[in-house]
Design a protein around this motif. Structure first.
Motif, PDB file in Angstrom:
ATOM      1  N   GLU A 206       0.849  -1.445   0.404  1.00  0.00           N
ATOM      2  CA  GLU A 206       0.275   0.113  -0.081  1.00  0.00           C
ATOM      3  C   GLU A 206       0.952   1.603   0.075  1.00  0.00           C
ATOM      4  O   GLU A 206       0.626   1.908   1.117  1.00  0.00           O
ATOM      5  CB  GLU A 206      -0.898  -0.010   1.343  1.00  0.00           C
ATOM      6  CG  GLU A 206      -2.403  -1.056   1.535  1.00  0.00           C
ATOM      7  CD  GLU A 206      -2.917  -1.155  -0.086  1.00  0.00           C
ATOM      8  OE1 GLU A 206      -3.183   0.400  -0.463  1.00  0.00           O
ATOM      9  OE2 GLU A 206      -4.494  -2.053   0.238  1.00  0.00           O
ATOM     10  N   PRO A 207       1.764   1.406  -1.043  1.00  0.00           N
ATOM     11  CA  PRO A 207       2.831   2.413  -0.907  1.00  0.00           C
ATOM     12  C   PRO A 207       1.918   3.990  -1.073  1.00  0.00           C
ATOM     13  O   PRO A 207       2.530   5.013  -1.055  1.00  0.00           O
ATOM     14  CB  PRO A 207       3.703   1.949  -1.926  1.00  0.00           C
ATOM     15  CG  PRO A 207       2.729   1.414  -3.376  1.00  0.00           C
ATOM     16  CD  PRO A 207       1.876   1.100  -2.021  1.00  0.00           C
ATOM     17  N   THR A 208       0.770   3.720  -2.073  1.00  0.00           N
ATOM     18  CA  THR A 208       0.161   4.960  -2.028  1.00  0.00           C
ATOM     19  C   THR A 208      -1.201   5.596  -0.929  1.00  0.00           C
ATOM     20  O   THR A 208      -1.743   6.339  -1.423  1.00  0.00           O
ATOM     21  CB  THR A 208      -0.260   5.209  -3.627  1.00  0.00           C
ATOM     22  OG1 THR A 208      -1.109   4.151  -3.759  1.00  0.00           O
ATOM     23  CG2 THR A 208       0.432   4.723  -4.733  1.00  0.00           C
ATOM     24  N   ILE A 209      -1.232   5.035  -0.579  1.00  0.00           N
ATOM     25  CA  ILE A 209      -2.302   4.656   0.674  1.00  0.00           C
ATOM     26  C   ILE A 209      -2.696   6.380   1.137  1.00  0.00           C
ATOM     27  O   ILE A 209      -1.607   6.574   1.720  1.00  0.00           O
ATOM     28  CB  ILE A 209      -2.354   3.857   1.667  1.00  0.00           C
ATOM     29  CG1 ILE A 209      -3.971   3.841   3.075  1.00  0.00           C
ATOM     30  CG2 ILE A 209      -1.484   4.066   2.504  1.00  0.00           C
ATOM     31  CD1 ILE A 209      -3.870   3.199   3.476  1.00  0.00           C
ATOM     32  N   GLY A 210      -3.584   7.085   0.975  1.00  0.00           N
ATOM     33  CA  GLY A 210      -3.595   8.415   1.646  1.00  0.00           C
ATOM     34  C   GLY A 210      -3.053   9.347   0.749  1.00  0.00           C
ATOM     35  O   GLY A 210      -2.982  10.772   1.097  1.00  0.00           O
ATOM     36  N   LEU A 211      -2.172   8.912  -0.076  1.00  0.00           N
ATOM     37  CA  LEU A 211      -1.802  10.099  -0.880  1.00  0.00           C
ATOM     38  C   LEU A 211      -2.958  10.794  -2.321  1.00  0.00           C
ATOM     39  O   LEU A 211      -3.443  10.422  -2.545  1.00  0.00           O
ATOM     40  CB  LEU A 211      -0.591   9.531  -2.127  1.00  0.00           C
ATOM     41  CG  LEU A 211       0.232   8.732  -0.984  1.00  0.00           C
ATOM     42  CD1 LEU A 211       1.886   8.825  -2.162  1.00  0.00           C
ATOM     43  CD2 LEU A 211       1.017   9.881   0.078  1.00  0.00           C
ATOM     44  N   ASP A 212      -2.156  12.321  -2.360  1.00  0.00           N
ATOM     45  CA  ASP A 212      -3.048  12.864  -3.227  1.00  0.00           C
ATOM     46  C   ASP A 212      -2.762  12.578  -4.829  1.00  0.00           C
ATOM     47  O   ASP A 212      -2.158  11.771  -4.807  1.00  0.00           O
ATOM     48  CB  ASP A 212      -2.916  14.916  -2.958  1.00  0.00           C
ATOM     49  CG  ASP A 212      -1.315  14.807  -3.015  1.00  0.00           C
ATOM     50  OD1 ASP A 212      -0.760  14.504  -4.287  1.00  0.00           O
ATOM     51  OD2 ASP A 212      -1.440  16.031  -2.622  1.00  0.00           O
ATOM     52  N   VAL A 213      -3.955  13.066  -5.370  1.00  0.00           N
ATOM     53  CA  VAL A 213      -3.685  12.442  -6.826  1.00  0.00           C
ATOM     54  C   VAL A 213      -1.871  13.096  -7.804  1.00  0.00           C
ATOM     55  O   VAL A 213      -1.117  12.464  -8.063  1.00  0.00           O
ATOM     56  CB  VAL A 213      -4.661  13.073  -7.782  1.00  0.00           C
ATOM     57  CG1 VAL A 213      -4.240  13.219  -9.043  1.00  0.00           C
ATOM     58  CG2 VAL A 213      -5.952  13.407  -7.069  1.00  0.00           C
TER      59      VAL A 213
ATOM     60  N   HIS B 105      -4.271  -0.907  -2.659  1.00  0.00           N
ATOM     61  CA  HIS B 105      -5.983  -1.409  -3.284  1.00  0.00           C
ATOM     62  C   HIS B 105      -6.687   0.053  -4.426  1.00  0.00           C
ATOM     63  O   HIS B 105      -7.603   0.067  -5.108  1.00  0.00           O
ATOM     64  CB  HIS B 105      -7.198  -1.520  -1.549  1.00  0.00           C
ATOM     65  CG  HIS B 105      -7.230  -1.822  -1.222  1.00  0.00           C
ATOM     66  ND1 HIS B 105      -6.572  -1.873   0.284  1.00  0.00           N
ATOM     67  CD2 HIS B 105      -8.061  -2.947  -1.202  1.00  0.00           C
ATOM     68  CE1 HIS B 105      -6.856  -3.138   0.463  1.00  0.00           C
ATOM     69  NE2 HIS B 105      -7.756  -3.912  -0.119  1.00  0.00           N
ATOM     70  N   ASP B 106      -5.218   0.631  -4.293  1.00  0.00           N
ATOM     71  CA  ASP B 106      -5.490   1.811  -5.923  1.00  0.00           C
ATOM     72  C   ASP B 106      -5.427   1.197  -7.431  1.00  0.00           C
ATOM     73  O   ASP B 106      -4.538   0.635  -7.366  1.00  0.00           O
ATOM     74  CB  ASP B 106      -4.622   3.067  -5.965  1.00  0.00           C
ATOM     75  CG  ASP B 106      -5.073   3.885  -6.376  1.00  0.00           C
ATOM     76  OD1 ASP B 106      -5.458   3.819  -7.374  1.00  0.00           O
ATOM     77  OD2 ASP B 106      -4.473   4.944  -5.802  1.00  0.00           O
ATOM     78  N   LEU B 107      -6.422   0.523  -7.900  1.00  0.00           N
ATOM     79  CA  LEU B 107      -5.800  -0.330  -8.796  1.00  0.00           C
ATOM     80  C   LEU B 107      -5.620   0.612 -10.406  1.00  0.00           C
ATOM     81  O   LEU B 107      -4.826  -0.060 -11.354  1.00  0.00           O
ATOM     82  CB  LEU B 107      -6.913  -0.690  -9.209  1.00  0.00           C
ATOM     83  CG  LEU B 107      -7.284  -2.169  -8.937  1.00  0.00           C
ATOM     84  CD1 LEU B 107      -9.109  -2.326  -8.661  1.00  0.00           C
ATOM     85  CD2 LEU B 107      -6.876  -3.174  -8.346  1.00  0.00           C
ATOM     86  N   VAL B 108      -5.197   1.765 -10.170  1.00  0.00           N
ATOM     87  CA  VAL B 108      -4.771   2.340 -10.973  1.00  0.00           C
ATOM     88  C   VAL B 108      -3.042   1.983 -10.886  1.00  0.00           C
ATOM     89  O   VAL B 108      -2.359   2.132 -12.048  1.00  0.00           O
ATOM     90  CB  VAL B 108      -5.235   4.177 -11.181  1.00  0.00           C
ATOM     91  CG1 VAL B 108      -4.402   4.781 -11.923  1.00  0.00           C
ATOM     92  CG2 VAL B 108      -6.529   4.202 -11.095  1.00  0.00           C
TER      93      VAL B 108
END
Length: 334
Positions: free
Chosen positions: A183-190, A216-219
């Motif tokens: 989950e390296p991008t959890i909580g990050l902005d765009v 969980h961010d499929l992008v």
């Protein structure tokens, strides 16, 4: 080629104490302890080659983090065999630690009150990185992750996005062969997410670093990982390329034809009409082999066609459809 990671029928079972309600239950637990077994990972097998970028997907409680912890040597498998860099991870944790990098999205490896640069320097001594190699890697990572403005600021003063970039840089300073990302991008902005994704894809492509990513961010998966390993209830459901998954599901591409004025009905044998808005007509394409040229040839001239838009199915739709049909589709995995 020898796999850099190999798992054969790997399982992990946890024992959990049964707690009975009330005072009587608490007293009974003191003299008689009953346990239940929870299978977090159940007979999972896969092989990952050097330089691959693999997304490890599944709903909450599917066993993703447990598998990552076993591959990094934090946990010991209860069953099966697991090899990372040709070694058993739990039995060779120190040796493997010198060749792997790990980023847990909700746990920091940085020293909270020290400047980012000091945490990096400390890591240089932990991994015994030669000074020239350390300087070159730090310069590369600073440039690629745009960290120059905050290298000398305490970690506690950084935004979440800045801190995550520093976490990833810290995990790559010793040039690991494998990078594990939970989950390296959890909580990050765009903006921060986009920077992290582009950097990870670059590291995988240019430096050949093997990447194992749970998210969980499929992008994240779409932009970094061509290959998916999908699990649920601790069991392997799918192992293959995203494109193969789309094909297996009957890839439903969306087509929009926009005309200067309403040309009336335009039935197509290559596509199914989904909605008619007069000058804009929307179709669904079931056949993956149909090209845009085929469609334009069938539409023909004389209709005042102004614009054409062809969209691949959204990855979230693909994954959602897979889990809704997981029993049938797992048999179609390559």
């Amino acid at each position: 080629m020898q796999p850099i990671i190999s798992a054969t029928d790997v399982g992990k079972t946890f024992r959990q104490l049964k707690r009975l309600p009330g005072l009587g239950g608490a007293l009974k637990s003191l003299v008689s302890r009953d346990y239940t077994e929870i299978r977090a990972v159940n007979g999972v097998s896969f092989a990952i080659q050097p330089g691959e970028a693999v997304g490890y997907l599944g709903p909450n409680g599917a066993g993703k983090s447990t598998m990552i912890k076993m591959m990094t040597g934090i946990l010991t498998p209860s069953a099966g065999t697991l090899s990372v860099l040709g070694r058993e991870p739990h039995a060779n944790r120190v040796a493997n630690a010198r060749q792997i990098g790990v980023v847990f999205g909700q746990r920091s490896q940085l020293w909270w009150d020290l400047p980012v640069r000091d945490s990096f320097s400390l890591n240089r001594h932990i991994y015994d990185i030669p000074e020239p190699r350390f300087a070159a890697n730090l310069a590369y990572l600073t440039k690629m992750l745009d960290m120059g403005a905050y290298l000398d600021r305490p970690v506690r003063q950084l935004s979440l996005g800045q801190r995550m970039r520093a976490e990833i840089a810290l995990s790559l300073l010793h040039e690991p062969k494998i990078l594990f990302l939970d989950e390296p991008t959890i909580g990050l902005d765009v903006v921060a997410k986009d920077a992290v994704r582009k950097f990870l894809a670059e590291v995988n492509r240019e430096r050949g670093t093997t990447i194992i990513l749970t998210t969980h961010d499929l992008v994240d998966i779409e932009e970094i990982c061509p290959r998916l390993i999908m699990v649920d209830d601790g069991q392997l459901l799918f192992d293959g390329e995203l494109q193969h998954l789309r094909t297996t599901l009957g890839s439903r591409r969306r087509l929009k034809l926009e005309f200067a004025t309403d040309p009336g009905p335009i039935p197509l044998t290559t596509a199914t009409l989904a909605s008619d808005e007069g000058a804009a007509k929307h179709y669904l394409l079931e056949d993956e082999s149909i090209s845009l040229i085929d469609i334009l040839n069938e539409v023909g001239r004389g209709h005042g066609l102004k614009d054409v838009k062809l969209e691949e199915p959204d990855i979230e739709e693909v994954i959602r459809t897979f889990y809704q049909n997981k029993t049938r589709l797992a048999d179609a995995a390559p």
